[in-house]
Design a protein around this motif. Structure first.
Motif, short mmCIF file in Angstrom:
data_model
loop_
_atom_site.label_atom_id
_atom_site.label_comp_id
_atom_site.label_asym_id
_atom_site.label_seq_id
_atom_site.Cartn_x
_atom_site.Cartn_y
_atom_site.Cartn_z
N GLY A 305 -42.00 -8.16 87.05
CA GLY A 305 -41.25 -7.83 85.86
C GLY A 305 -42.09 -6.49 85.25
N GLN A 306 -43.45 -6.87 85.28
CA GLN A 306 -45.16 -6.41 85.05
C GLN A 306 -44.61 -4.86 85.56
N PHE A 307 -44.19 -5.10 87.00
CA PHE A 307 -45.03 -4.18 88.81
C PHE A 307 -44.00 -2.86 87.78
N LEU A 308 -42.94 -3.77 87.99
CA LEU A 308 -41.53 -2.34 87.70
C LEU A 308 -41.13 -1.96 86.59
N HIS A 309 -42.21 -2.06 84.94
CA HIS A 309 -42.29 -1.83 83.85
C HIS A 309 -43.14 -0.65 84.00
N SER A 310 -44.69 -1.15 85.22
CA SER A 310 -45.69 -0.26 85.09
C SER A 310 -45.17 1.09 85.85
N LEU A 311 -44.52 0.47 87.14
CA LEU A 311 -43.76 1.95 87.57
C LEU A 311 -42.69 3.06 87.22
N SER A 312 -41.42 1.79 86.24
CA SER A 312 -41.27 3.03 85.43
C SER A 312 -41.67 4.23 84.39
N GLN A 313 -43.00 3.39 84.46
CA GLN A 313 -43.89 4.92 83.38
C GLN A 313 -45.51 5.86 84.20
N GLY A 314 -44.49 6.10 85.41
CA GLY A 314 -45.27 6.36 85.86
C GLY A 314 -44.59 7.78 85.91
N LEU A 315 -45.30 9.45 86.68
CA LEU A 315 -45.20 11.00 86.08
C LEU A 315 -44.16 11.43 87.05
N PRO A 316 -43.14 11.80 85.98
CA PRO A 316 -42.41 12.48 86.67
C PRO A 316 -42.26 13.45 87.66
N ASP A 317 -43.65 14.76 87.28
CA ASP A 317 -43.50 16.42 88.19
C ASP A 317 -44.53 15.95 89.41
N LEU A 318 -44.59 15.57 90.14
CA LEU A 318 -44.89 15.41 91.49
C LEU A 318 -46.10 16.72 91.63
N SER A 319 -46.08 17.49 90.94
CA SER A 319 -46.88 18.83 91.17
C SER A 319 -48.13 18.97 91.67
N PRO A 320 -48.37 17.60 90.62
CA PRO A 320 -50.27 18.23 90.39
C PRO A 320 -50.70 16.82 91.76
N VAL A 321 -49.99 16.04 92.32
CA VAL A 321 -50.72 16.27 93.50
C VAL A 321 -50.52 16.96 95.03
N VAL A 322 -48.70 18.59 94.86
CA VAL A 322 -48.71 19.17 95.57
C VAL A 322 -49.85 20.18 95.59
N ASP A 323 -50.19 19.91 94.12
CA ASP A 323 -51.26 20.81 94.25
C ASP A 323 -52.75 20.57 94.64
N ALA A 324 -52.57 19.57 94.73
CA ALA A 324 -54.36 18.94 95.62
C ALA A 324 -54.32 19.37 96.89
N ILE A 325 -53.03 18.92 96.87
CA ILE A 325 -52.53 18.94 98.99
C ILE A 325 -53.34 20.62 98.98
N THR A 326 -52.12 21.28 98.75
CA THR A 326 -52.61 22.58 98.88
C THR A 326 -54.11 23.47 98.65
N ASP A 327 -54.42 22.84 97.35
CA ASP A 327 -56.44 23.37 97.64
C ASP A 327 -56.75 22.65 98.53
N ALA A 328 -56.08 21.76 99.10
CA ALA A 328 -57.36 21.00 99.99
C ALA A 328 -57.15 21.37 101.47
N LEU A 329 -56.04 22.63 101.72
CA LEU A 329 -55.73 23.02 102.85
C LEU A 329 -56.14 24.97 103.17
N LEU A 330 -56.43 25.38 101.62
CA LEU A 330 -56.03 26.40 101.07
C LEU A 330 -57.94 26.95 100.77
N ALA A 331 -58.40 26.12 100.03
CA ALA A 331 -59.14 26.11 99.24
C ALA A 331 -60.95 26.64 100.53
N ALA A 332 -61.65 28.00 100.29
CA ALA A 332 -62.45 28.12 100.49
C ALA A 332 -63.61 26.76 100.78
N LYS A 333 -63.52 26.85 99.97
CA LYS A 333 -64.50 24.66 99.48
C LYS A 333 -63.92 23.49 99.15
#
Length: 400
Positions: A305-333
């Motif tokens: 029950g605690q685990f499912l409650h924690s998951l329900s509080q997760g962030l709905p917008d996945l773009s921060p992770v996608v942006d981080a992956i994109t930066d890791a692929l394309l950033a000069a450094k």
């Protein structure tokens, strides 16, 4: 003390000239971070005029403005051109979202999925360009990895393989380490560690040839002992250390390695409540009687029950992770570590700098609040109620 407007004005002129140049080059955005930096510079200007001689005030203010604009500048990025990237685990979640984003940017995307007719695969097929290729692969099957490798060699012969995004992974159980079957540890290691290891090693000759990028999605659970995530966290700790080794050893080849440590996001796997309930029922059905008596069914119900409650509080917008992956692929450094999501800075500060007791209590209140096992409650009143999920300050990292 008498103020000195001219040195101050000279410093502001220098800051304004650089800011204008960065804006014209699209290296700087108008927004709250820039306004906050200017407000802090104004406060520093006020102090410098009253506490420092003119030349020192000029130097301090100009240096502070230069540093602030440097920190606010967008990192230099490489052009997409004809770069090809292979992404694992694109059936859902971060993998699917990243495949969409990179395809829209013009990458040649090789997206692996567990099933070619899964809903995620069908969605990618419908909304992405013909450049995106769907490949069936199970990371626990060496034959699948070999087949994907041969396909990749053929389809990147002219452009080379620029990047590998190790996104595939899973978590199959939430339970204390003693309650988790050894098979659970093996399953997590097979996918999250050994599968990633085999995939990376298979593609390294291509990545070395292109001096490309390796980006691996890990988890804060590999850095901190989250309650009831020992199997998942152990596998993520192993893969993070593996990537640290690759980062050192591949530096002479020009291959850059990044690890993404995201907060909890509401991916499809996270939102599948029925899946977690079924795994809880399987654990209760297979748990040795001695352990079930010692911990109690209500203890396991509380964890779930605690685990499912924690998951329900997760962030709905996945773009921060996608942006981080994109930066890791394309950033000069690119950075060696990315931490997309809210609250991770505080979490890591507490983990590294506060006493062990406070660290433990924070993770428990953040994720799964304490509950006393049945054997320790005999003759005592229960410390908490199984029906009361207790305090929850955030959400937990989960499998991708």
């Amino acid at each position: 003390m008498e103020s000195w407007p001219w040195p101050s004005g000279g410093a502001w002129l220098l800051v304004a000239a650089r800011a204008l140049l960065q804006l014209l080059r699209a290296d700087l955005r108008l927004g709250r971070p820039l306004l906050a930096a200017l407000a802090l510079l104004a406060a520093l200007d006020w102090l410098c005029q009253r506490l420092l001689p003119p030349l020192a005030a000029l130097v301090v203010l100009a240096a502070a403005g230069w540093i602030a604009l440097s920190r606010l500048a967008r990192p230099q990025r490489l052009p997409v051109a004809t770069r090809a990237v292979l992404i694992t685990g694109c059936d859902s979640g971060f993998g699917k979202a990243t495949a969409k984003k990179l395809d829209a940017m013009g990458f040649t995307v090789l997206a692996t999925v567990l099933e070619l007719d899964s809903p995620g695969a069908q969605e990618l097929r419908a909304c992405c360009s013909p450049r995106l290729k769907l490949l069936q692969m199970d990371l626990t099957k060496p034959a699948d990895i070999s087949r994907v490798l041969e396909f990749t060699k053929v389809h990147t012969a002219s452009t080379g393989l620029w990047g590998l995004v190790n996104n595939a992974g899973h978590n199959i159980l939430v339970a204390d380490a003693e309650l988790s079957p050894v098979a659970t540890y093996r399953s997590c290691m097979e996918v999250n560690f050994f599968g990633t290891l085999e995939m990376t090693k298979a593609l390294l000759p291509l990545l070395r040839r292109s001096s490309g990028r390796i980006v691996t999605v890990s988890s804060p659970a590999g850095d901190m002992p989250f309650p009831c995530l020992s199997a998942y966290g152990t596998s993520k700790a192993a893969v993070a250390l593996l990537m640290d080794s690759f980062s050192c050893e591949l530096q002479p080849w020009g291959v850059k390695v990044s690890v993404i440590q995201p907060a909890c996001f509401r991916t499809e796997a996270v939102k599948n409540v029925d899946q977690w309930e079924e795994r809880k029922r399987q654990l209760l059905a297979t748990l040795p009687q001695e352990l079930l008596q010692a911990y109690g069914e209500d203890y396991i119900e509380h964890l779930n029950g605690q685990f499912l409650h924690s998951l329900s509080q997760g962030l709905p917008d996945l773009s921060p992770v996608v942006d981080a992956i994109t930066d890791a692929l394309l950033a000069a450094k690119p950075r060696h570590r990315y931490y997309p999501g809210h609250g991770l800075g505080l979490m890591y500060f507490i983990h590294y700098y506060l006493p062990e007791g406070l660290r433990r209590r924070f993770l428990q209140s953040f994720f799964i609040s304490p509950y006393v096992p049945r054997a320790l409650r005999l003759g005592q009143p229960s410390h908490t109620s199984a029906q009361d999920p207790g305090p929850n300050l955030g959400s937990a990292p989960t499998a991708q």
